[in-house]
Design a protein around this motif. Structure first.
Motif, PDB file in Angstrom:
ATOM      1  N   PHE A 168      39.732  41.424  38.067  1.00 54.98           N
ATOM      2  CA  PHE A 168      39.736  40.898  36.715  1.00 54.98           C
ATOM      3  C   PHE A 168      40.996  41.404  36.023  1.00 54.98           C
ATOM      4  N   ARG A 169      41.340  40.798  34.905  1.00 58.56           N
ATOM      5  CA  ARG A 169      42.503  41.272  34.173  1.00 58.56           C
ATOM      6  C   ARG A 169      42.262  41.143  32.669  1.00 58.56           C
ATOM      7  N   GLN A 170      43.000  41.958  31.927  1.00 60.64           N
ATOM      8  CA  GLN A 170      42.889  41.925  30.480  1.00 60.64           C
ATOM      9  C   GLN A 170      44.276  42.060  29.870  1.00 60.64           C
ATOM     10  N   ALA A 171      44.694  41.026  29.182  1.00 62.65           N
ATOM     11  CA  ALA A 171      45.976  41.023  28.489  1.00 62.65           C
ATOM     12  C   ALA A 171      45.792  41.601  27.083  1.00 62.65           C
TER      13      ALA A 171
ATOM     14  N   GLY B 205      40.266  39.112  25.902  1.00 62.02           N
ATOM     15  CA  GLY B 205      39.117  39.618  26.628  1.00 62.02           C
ATOM     16  C   GLY B 205      39.397  39.727  28.114  1.00 62.02           C
ATOM     17  N   ARG B 206      38.450  40.356  28.827  1.00 64.07           N
ATOM     18  CA  ARG B 206      38.605  40.490  30.263  1.00 64.07           C
ATOM     19  C   ARG B 206      38.408  39.133  30.934  1.00 64.07           C
ATOM     20  N   GLU B 207      39.293  38.818  31.855  1.00 60.85           N
ATOM     21  CA  GLU B 207      39.333  37.507  32.494  1.00 60.85           C
ATOM     22  C   GLU B 207      39.148  37.628  34.004  1.00 60.85           C
ATOM     23  N   PHE B 208      38.322  36.772  34.558  1.00 61.30           N
ATOM     24  CA  PHE B 208      38.145  36.731  36.004  1.00 61.30           C
ATOM     25  C   PHE B 208      39.433  36.266  36.678  1.00 61.30           C
ATOM     26  N   VAL B 209      39.761  36.881  37.811  1.00 64.48           N
ATOM     27  CA  VAL B 209      40.936  36.488  38.587  1.00 64.48           C
ATOM     28  C   VAL B 209      40.524  35.979  39.962  1.00 64.48           C
ATOM     29  N   ALA B 210      39.813  36.817  40.716  1.00 58.65           N
ATOM     30  CA  ALA B 210      39.446  36.445  42.086  1.00 58.65           C
ATOM     31  C   ALA B 210      38.300  37.319  42.567  1.00 58.65           C
TER      32      ALA B 210
ATOM     33  N   ASP C 100      41.350  29.134  37.886  1.00 57.13           N
ATOM     34  CA  ASP C 100      42.290  28.024  37.968  1.00 57.13           C
ATOM     35  C   ASP C 100      43.721  28.475  37.694  1.00 57.13           C
ATOM     36  N   SER C 101      43.875  29.489  36.865  1.00 55.92           N
ATOM     37  CA  SER C 101      45.210  29.917  36.480  1.00 55.92           C
ATOM     38  C   SER C 101      45.977  30.622  37.596  1.00 55.92           C
ATOM     39  N   VAL C 102      45.262  31.116  38.614  1.00 56.15           N
ATOM     40  CA  VAL C 102      45.947  31.832  39.701  1.00 56.15           C
ATOM     41  C   VAL C 102      45.797  31.142  41.050  1.00 56.15           C
TER      42      VAL C 102
ATOM     43  N   VAL D 139      46.469  44.265  32.322  1.00 52.53           N
ATOM     44  CA  VAL D 139      45.918  45.349  33.132  1.00 52.53           C
ATOM     45  C   VAL D 139      44.939  44.704  34.109  1.00 52.53           C
ATOM     46  N   TYR D 140      45.111  45.001  35.373  1.00 47.98           N
ATOM     47  CA  TYR D 140      44.280  44.408  36.417  1.00 47.98           C
ATOM     48  C   TYR D 140      43.244  45.435  36.872  1.00 47.98           C
TER      49      TYR D 140
END
Length: 126
Positions: free
Chosen positions: A37-40, A44-49, A62-64, A93-94
């Motif tokens: 997950f990542r947070q810019a 908020g915290r965002e799912f990545v993979a 979808d963004s990655v 931050v990942y």
């Protein structure tokens, strides 16, 4: 719970690549579903993979999708996130996360993960 430690973050120019690692220790279990997950800043915290226990199932935001690849090496209790074609919007931050061992389904939902690392900063300059 599992202890998770991320590494591999840093500063990279747009178009560059980084590989993040997440080492698990403590009550490790190779059947644990792992996620990134990542947070810019200011978001908020965002799912990545995410990846299931044997690497057979992977999900991406979808963004990655098409740029990032999640993988795992159960012999080393380590999960990786290969990030290619990075752009400034990937700056964040990942965090690495693990689901409780009794769950085997890969998930995009952060609330379903109960172990989290401290995070590693990724900064992409334009």
């Amino acid at each position: 719970q599992v202890q998770l430690v991320e590494s591999g973050g840093g500063l990279v120019q747009a178009g560059g690549s980084l590989r993040l690692s997440c080492a698990a220790s403590g009550r490790t279990d190779s059947s644990v579903v792992m996620g990134w997950f990542r947070q810019a800043p200011g978001k908020g915290r965002e799912f990545v993979a995410t990846v299931n226990y044997n690497g057979g199932t992977t999900l991406y935001s979808d963004s990655v999708k098409g740029r990032f690849t999640i993988s795992r090496d159960n012999a080393k209790n380590t999960v990786y996130l290969q990030m290619n074609s990075l752009n400034p919007e990937d700056t964040a931050v990942y965090y690495c996360a693990a689901r409780p061992p009794r769950y085997s389904t890969a998930s995009r939902e952060a609330r379903l993960y109960d172990s989290w690392g401290q995070g590693t900063q990724v900064t992409v300059s334009s």
